[in-house]
Enzyme design. Structure first.
Site, PDB file in Angstrom:
ATOM      1  N   TRP A 149      -2.856  15.551  -4.011  1.00  0.00           N
ATOM      2  CA  TRP A 149      -1.787  16.531  -3.854  1.00  0.00           C
ATOM      3  C   TRP A 149      -0.843  16.629  -5.043  1.00  0.00           C
ATOM      4  O   TRP A 149       0.003  17.516  -5.079  1.00  0.00           O
ATOM      5  CB  TRP A 149      -0.959  16.233  -2.600  1.00  0.00           C
ATOM      6  CG  TRP A 149      -0.553  14.798  -2.413  1.00  0.00           C
ATOM      7  CD1 TRP A 149      -1.122  13.892  -1.581  1.00  0.00           C
ATOM      8  CD2 TRP A 149       0.510  14.093  -3.070  1.00  0.00           C
ATOM      9  NE1 TRP A 149      -0.492  12.674  -1.669  1.00  0.00           N
ATOM     10  CE2 TRP A 149       0.516  12.766  -2.585  1.00  0.00           C
ATOM     11  CE3 TRP A 149       1.456  14.457  -4.033  1.00  0.00           C
ATOM     12  CZ2 TRP A 149       1.420  11.804  -3.024  1.00  0.00           C
ATOM     13  CZ3 TRP A 149       2.356  13.491  -4.480  1.00  0.00           C
ATOM     14  CH2 TRP A 149       2.335  12.186  -3.974  1.00  0.00           C
ATOM     15  N   GLU A 251     -11.331   8.257  -9.748  1.00  0.00           N
ATOM     16  CA  GLU A 251     -10.098   7.966 -10.491  1.00  0.00           C
ATOM     17  C   GLU A 251      -9.044   7.649  -9.451  1.00  0.00           C
ATOM     18  O   GLU A 251      -8.616   8.508  -8.685  1.00  0.00           O
ATOM     19  CB  GLU A 251      -9.692   9.150 -11.360  1.00  0.00           C
ATOM     20  CG  GLU A 251      -8.787   8.717 -12.514  1.00  0.00           C
ATOM     21  CD  GLU A 251      -7.399   9.270 -12.414  1.00  0.00           C
ATOM     22  OE1 GLU A 251      -6.684   8.862 -11.473  1.00  0.00           O
ATOM     23  OE2 GLU A 251      -7.030  10.098 -13.252  1.00  0.00           O
ATOM     24  N   CYS A 285      -0.818   9.279 -11.574  1.00  0.00           N
ATOM     25  CA  CYS A 285      -1.581   8.043 -11.682  1.00  0.00           C
ATOM     26  C   CYS A 285      -1.285   7.272 -12.954  1.00  0.00           C
ATOM     27  O   CYS A 285      -1.531   6.062 -13.019  1.00  0.00           O
ATOM     28  CB  CYS A 285      -3.073   8.344 -11.598  1.00  0.00           C
ATOM     29  SG  CYS A 285      -3.632   9.571 -12.794  1.00  0.00           S
TER      30      CYS A 285
END
Length: 483
Positions: A149, A251, A285
């Site tokens: 998201w 990932e 991330c």
């Protein structure tokens, strides 16, 4: 006003009924209805359509697929601002950050088309006898693209463009928490392909929760899966792909270190730390997870970082003056705050945030044992650790199971590069803190718990293919006794 939820299955759009968690406006906390979920009958139809389209799409010449990808890119370019706005509203990311990321949406299709025209799926090797071994990279078959998201449309574009370029029909499932931008993206892609007579099973959009993703991943008709998301979801996807002997690209995030060198400029290092802590509201991330500082610079660096954090303007994501927006959902805000509090250290937090909505003031947490700061938080929270020697700094940087991104800040670039080369991560930047990779054509690998395989401009295209080698050996010469 967000658009109604729809899915695209076998070339037909239909309303996607609610069935997922209740969505919210992250800036106000107002409920926005249940997240969409594609029903089991339409999921089955999507799988069947992708399977039916696989042979024909794979047989299309690379030049023809490249032309179609360029047409998609041209159609996406005028709507990237609209997609960015939808994603800013859904995720809380400030529009000033969402718009630049929007360039990835059409750009992914342009880059995939260029690779096809450049012969990215073919090669040959000439033997000493002059004969050639021909290598052709062929598509696996129907591919599943699962995107999170925090930047759904850019990641959807990267995965889908490369799957289509490789010759794989693509089924896209965005996160249930931010479906709007990916849906608008799919509307454009689907329209371009339909106008050019491409079968509806070549590109499809479905909605749903992790259960939907699990159902699709486990189906034998899905032959490759590209997943970006959390570690728990990644483990489930990997297990399902292992059972089906199908390739998977993962990932899964990181707990990324910033090593501040002893000769670092305190102001520049503080700016890098704050940028890494707050970009995408800390929901990315490659965000800062651990700030690793020489003991003599600790107090000055924290003071400078505190001043920068205090100067940030928190507000609505569509406001051009906003530096920091809300977290995506109240559930996620609660989770990030709980992880922050569980660290048990001293919290430095100087940004003023609105009382309503899912805002969370960025925090640097000191006095935390490194062994208690090994997990990803996925929000604007990072721990601070001091070191006395560079060996100790590197050990701290490598002290988690993750290995996605690393950062080093220092005045002497050669000394900083020497330290960067010791950090166990897929990419390590010296004096950098942007969301961009070091080079457009450099791979974006993941080490350890951060994932499996490589992403990248060329690497993702190759992921969706498997090479076949063909040639004439003329092996009779090895065994014949004839003169």
């Amino acid at each position: 006003m967000n658009p109604p939820h729809r899915d695209l299955v076998a070339g037909e759009w239909a309303a996607a009924p609610g069935g997922g968690p209740v969505l919210e406006d992250p800036a106000t906390g107002a409920e926005a209805g249940p997240a969409p979920v594609t029903g089991p009958e339409r999921l089955e139809r999507a799988l069947a359509a992708a399977d039916d389209a696989a042979e024909g799409w794979a047989a299309r010449p690379a030049a023809e697929r490249a032309e179609l990808l360029d047409a998609v890119a041209a159609a996406l370019e005028p709507v990237t601002g609209e997609i960015a706005a939808l994603e800013a509203v859904a995720t809380g990311v400030p529009i000033r950050q969402a718009v630049p990321l929007g360039v990835i949406v059409p750009g992914s299709f342009r880059l995939a088309a260029e690779q096809l025209r450049g012969g990215g799926l073919a090669a040959s090797f000439t033997r000493e006898d002059g004969r050639e071994a021909e290598v052709r990279r062929l598509p696996w078959g129907p591919a599943l693209c699962l995107v999170p998201w925090n930047a759904p449309a850019p990641m959807a574009a990267h995965k889908a463009a490369n799957a289509l370029a490789a010759g794989c029909p693509a089924i896209l499932k965005p996160s249930e928490y931010a479906p709007y931008g990916a849906q608008r993206f799919a509307e454009v892609v689907g329209a371009v392909l339909a106008d050019r007579g491409v079968p509806g099973g070549v590109f499809q959009l479905v909605h749903g929760t992790g259960e939907t993703g699990a159902r699709l991943t486990a189906d034998a008709r899905i032959r490759a899966v590209s997943f970006t998301g959390g570690a728990a979801g990644g483990r489930s996807v990997a297990a399902a792909c292992a059972a089906g002997i199908k390739p998977v690209q993962l990932e899964l995030g990181g707990n990324n270190p910033l090593i501040v060198m002893p000769d670092a400029d305190v102001g520049r290092a503080a700016r890098a730390a704050v940028d890494l802590l707050t970009t995408l509201n800390g929901q990315w991330c490659r965000a800062l997870g651990r700030l690793i500082v020489p003991e003599p610079l600790r107090d000055a660096l924290l003071e400078a970082a505190g001043e920068r954090l205090a100067a940030l303007r928190a507000g609505p994501p569509l406001d051009e003056d906003t530096d920091l927006g809300p977290l995506v959902h109240s559930r996620h805000r609660y989770l990030v705050a709980a992880r922050r509090d569980a660290l048990g250290g001293r919290v430095l937090s100087t940004t003023k945030v609105p009382d309503e909505g899912s805002y969370l003031a960025p925090a640097l947490v000191t006095d935390v044992d490194p062994g208690d700061a090994t997990e990803e938080i996925f929000g604007p929270v990072a721990t601070v650790h001091t070191y006395r020697t560079l060996d100790e700094a590197v050990a701290l940087a490598n002290g988690t199971a993750y290995g996605l991104e690393g950062y080093v800040a220092g005045t002497d670039e050669e000394a900083a590069l020497a330290v960067a080369r010791r950090v166990r991560a897929g990419e390590v930047k010296v004096n950098g803190s942007s969301v961009l990779s070091l080079h457009l054509f450099a791979p974006r690998p993941a080490w350890g718990a951060s994932g499996l395989g490589e992403e990248g401009t060329a690497e993702t295209l190759r992921f969706f293919t498997n090479p076949r080698v063909v040639g004439v050996e003329d092996g009779f010469a090895l065994h014949s006794r004839e003169p």
